[in-house]
Design a protein around this motif. Structure first.
Motif, mmCIF file in Angstrom:
data_model
loop_
_atom_site.group_PDB
_atom_site.id
_atom_site.type_symbol
_atom_site.label_atom_id
_atom_site.label_comp_id
_atom_site.label_asym_id
_atom_site.label_seq_id
_atom_site.Cartn_x
_atom_site.Cartn_y
_atom_site.Cartn_z
ATOM 1 N N ALA A 65 0.829 -1.205 0.000
ATOM 2 C CA ALA A 65 0.000 0.000 0.000
ATOM 3 C C ALA A 65 0.865 1.258 0.000
ATOM 4 C CB ALA A 65 -0.922 -0.012 1.219
ATOM 5 N N ILE A 66 1.857 1.291 0.879
ATOM 6 C CA ILE A 66 2.721 2.470 0.987
ATOM 7 C C ILE A 66 3.570 2.633 -0.269
ATOM 8 C CG2 ILE A 66 4.691 3.424 2.262
ATOM 9 C CD1 ILE A 66 3.373 2.136 4.800
ATOM 10 N N TRP A 67 4.042 1.516 -0.817
ATOM 11 C CA TRP A 67 4.872 1.588 -2.016
ATOM 12 C C TRP A 67 4.079 2.175 -3.190
ATOM 13 C CZ3 TRP A 67 5.269 -0.116 -7.048
ATOM 14 C CH2 TRP A 67 6.547 -0.072 -7.634
ATOM 15 N N PHE A 68 2.830 1.749 -3.335
ATOM 16 C CA PHE A 68 2.025 2.274 -4.435
ATOM 17 C C PHE A 68 1.720 3.760 -4.238
ATOM 18 C CE2 PHE A 68 0.492 -2.158 -5.631
ATOM 19 C CZ PHE A 68 1.197 -2.155 -6.820
ATOM 20 N N ALA A 69 1.521 4.175 -2.996
ATOM 21 C CA ALA A 69 1.302 5.604 -2.749
ATOM 22 C C ALA A 69 2.538 6.395 -3.160
ATOM 23 C CB ALA A 69 0.982 5.838 -1.274
ATOM 24 N N TRP A 70 3.719 5.887 -2.786
ATOM 25 C CA TRP A 70 4.978 6.540 -3.175
ATOM 26 C C TRP A 70 5.129 6.526 -4.701
ATOM 27 C CZ3 TRP A 70 8.890 4.238 -5.981
ATOM 28 C CH2 TRP A 70 10.050 4.997 -6.125
ATOM 29 N N ALA A 71 4.865 5.375 -5.305
ATOM 30 C CA ALA A 71 5.093 5.224 -6.743
ATOM 31 C C ALA A 71 4.141 6.091 -7.566
ATOM 32 C CB ALA A 71 4.947 3.753 -7.137
ATOM 33 N N ASP A 72 2.870 6.169 -7.158
ATOM 34 C CA ASP A 72 1.915 6.985 -7.913
ATOM 35 C C ASP A 72 2.273 8.462 -7.853
ATOM 36 O OD1 ASP A 72 0.368 4.844 -8.777
ATOM 37 O OD2 ASP A 72 -0.880 4.858 -6.987
ATOM 38 N N SER A 73 2.735 8.912 -6.690
ATOM 39 C CA SER A 73 3.198 10.298 -6.581
ATOM 40 C C SER A 73 4.436 10.522 -7.446
ATOM 41 C CB SER A 73 3.505 10.628 -5.114
ATOM 42 O OG SER A 73 4.039 11.928 -4.990
ATOM 43 N N SER A 74 5.320 9.522 -7.473
ATOM 44 C CA SER A 74 6.541 9.622 -8.284
ATOM 45 C C SER A 74 6.211 9.674 -9.768
ATOM 46 C CB SER A 74 7.466 8.436 -7.988
ATOM 47 O OG SER A 74 7.831 8.410 -6.624
ATOM 48 N N VAL A 75 5.216 8.904 -10.181
ATOM 49 C CA VAL A 75 4.813 8.904 -11.588
ATOM 50 C C VAL A 75 4.311 10.289 -11.996
ATOM 51 C CG1 VAL A 75 3.073 8.048 -13.211
ATOM 52 C CG2 VAL A 75 4.353 6.444 -11.790
#
Length: 402
Positions: A65-75
């Motif tokens: 969950a946390i990784w996807f939150a980080w990754a979506d912001s990074s995208v």
């Protein structure tokens, strides 16, 4: 100088709409990554304190969950070059949501859940607003920003709802929301990846992955140092100090094999499934790295002739096997490097086989034997390619000289 020409007042712009754009990570993004040092440390602590099937499942779901939150912001930051004052203020709010998520992790299965779920929902809502802002400002004239903003806004409501749903249904709601996000990217014909403007700066994203990998692998240093300092370095016998040093070297080698063979590597094409594989392989690679980091805490819990703590050994062996398989997965999906001539699938499978063999014999041998076997699995991933490369290049150099 006109305000629009200065980074602090220049509106966000899709990188394809700029004549010149660099691939490097902006300092605001680096600062956002900084809070993930604490998050990863606390996630590792959670796993260390809950070494069971249920504990691992909770840890894995939280990390994903946390990784996807980080990754979506990074995208978003990879698609739209954003450096203006308002963007910086928005990112500061997103950092605060990550702080709240981090603080709630130790008690996330109890009274900390509402704080985590609401902070997570706010984090996703902020990402939705970033896309909405580009659409409202006319920065993005296609349906890309509008569609992504709508998706994240609706899912933020789902995540917020999970804060008030009793267990275990709240966890299933969180999980379904995370799966839904990925489906919204990948579904054929209507997924976000089908949009021709969904082309992140690949060099920028690969650098973000590399920086987060350093944070994730570095968690192993935290575990080693904190565990030994809690025991008292002056109280332990020399064999534990040797194990401690071995653990530090193991953390270093993890980074070595990542950066030599796949780190900062760009996908070999913009094909949808190449990007998806590259994305997911990094997710599971980092999950595996945390498992290894937690397992290394066992190095300062047993001397040479005592058995390695079994639960730590299990996640360490499985984590290493998974880490090596994920490296191979990434290697298949990035541009070919010279190093790939020597870090072949056979080399990776040697390491995987040794890690699994270590898992099988670990309960029956002293920790010095377990460390030698596990260390061979890891170090072989450097020793074999480097040795082969050395002799190959020597022969090629001699052949050219004839």
């Amino acid at each position: 100088m006109a305000l629009e020409n200065h980074p602090m007042w220049r509106l966000p712009r899709h990188h394809l709409d700029q004549k010149e754009v660099h691939e490097h990570v902006h300092w605001v993004e680096l600062f956002y990554d900084l809070i993930h040092v604490v998050i990863i440390f606390l996630l590792g602590n959670y796993l260390s304190d809950h070494l069971s099937v249920d504990g691992f499942f909770t840890f894995a779901v939280l990390f994903v969950a946390i990784w996807f939150a980080w990754a979506d912001s990074s995208v978003f930051n990879s698609l739209y070059v954003s450096t203006d004052v308002k963007h910086r203020l928005i990112m500061s709010c997103q950092i605060v949501t990550a702080m709240v998520m981090a603080a709630s992790i130790p008690h996330v299965t109890g009274k900390g859940w509402q704080y985590f779920a609401l902070a997570y929902a706010a984090n996703r809502l902020i990402t939705a607003y970033l896309y909405h802002r580009t659409n409202r400002l006319g920065v993005e004239t296609t349906k890309l920003a509008r569609g992504v903003s709508r998706n994240f806004f609706l899912l933020a409501i789902v995540f917020a709802t999970s804060a008030f749903v009793p267990a275990p249904y709240r966890y299933w709601l969180l999980g379904m929301g995370i799966v839904a996000i990925q489906l919204l990217y990948m579904v054929p014909k209507i997924g976000i990846l089908e949009n021709k403007r969904f082309l992140p700066r690949l060099g920028h994203m690969s650098e973000r992955f590399a920086l987060l990998l350093l944070i994730v692998v570095g968690e192993g240093f935290f575990k080693l140092v904190v565990t030994l300092s809690d025991k008292g370095i002056y109280k332990v016998d020399p064999s534990i100090l040797v194990n401690f040093i071995f653990g530090g070297i193991a953390v270093f080698v993890q980074c070595w094999i990542y950066f030599d063979f796949v780190g900062n590597g760009k996908p070999k094409s913009q094909a949808k499934w190449t990007l998806v594989n590259w994305w997911l392989a990094h997710l599971f690679l980092m999950l595996s790295a945390i498992m290894i980091g937690v397992a290394l805490a066992g190095e300062v819990k047993a001397g040479f002739w005592e058995p390695y703590p079994l639960k730590y050994g299990v996640i360490g062996c499985l984590g290493l096997a998974s880490y090596l398989l994920c490296l191979l997965w990434i290697q298949f999906n990035i541009e070919t490097r010279v190093a790939h001539r020597f870090a072949t699938p056979k080399v990776r499978m040697v390491g995987v086989a040794l890690a699994l063999f270590t898992l099988a014999v670990l309960p029956h041998v002293p920790s010095i034997v377990g460390n030698l076997l596990w260390g061979s699995a890891l170090i072989s991933q450097i020793a074999i390619p480097v040795t082969r490369a050395y002799f190959t290049f020597i022969k090629e150099e001699q052949a050219q000289g004839l």
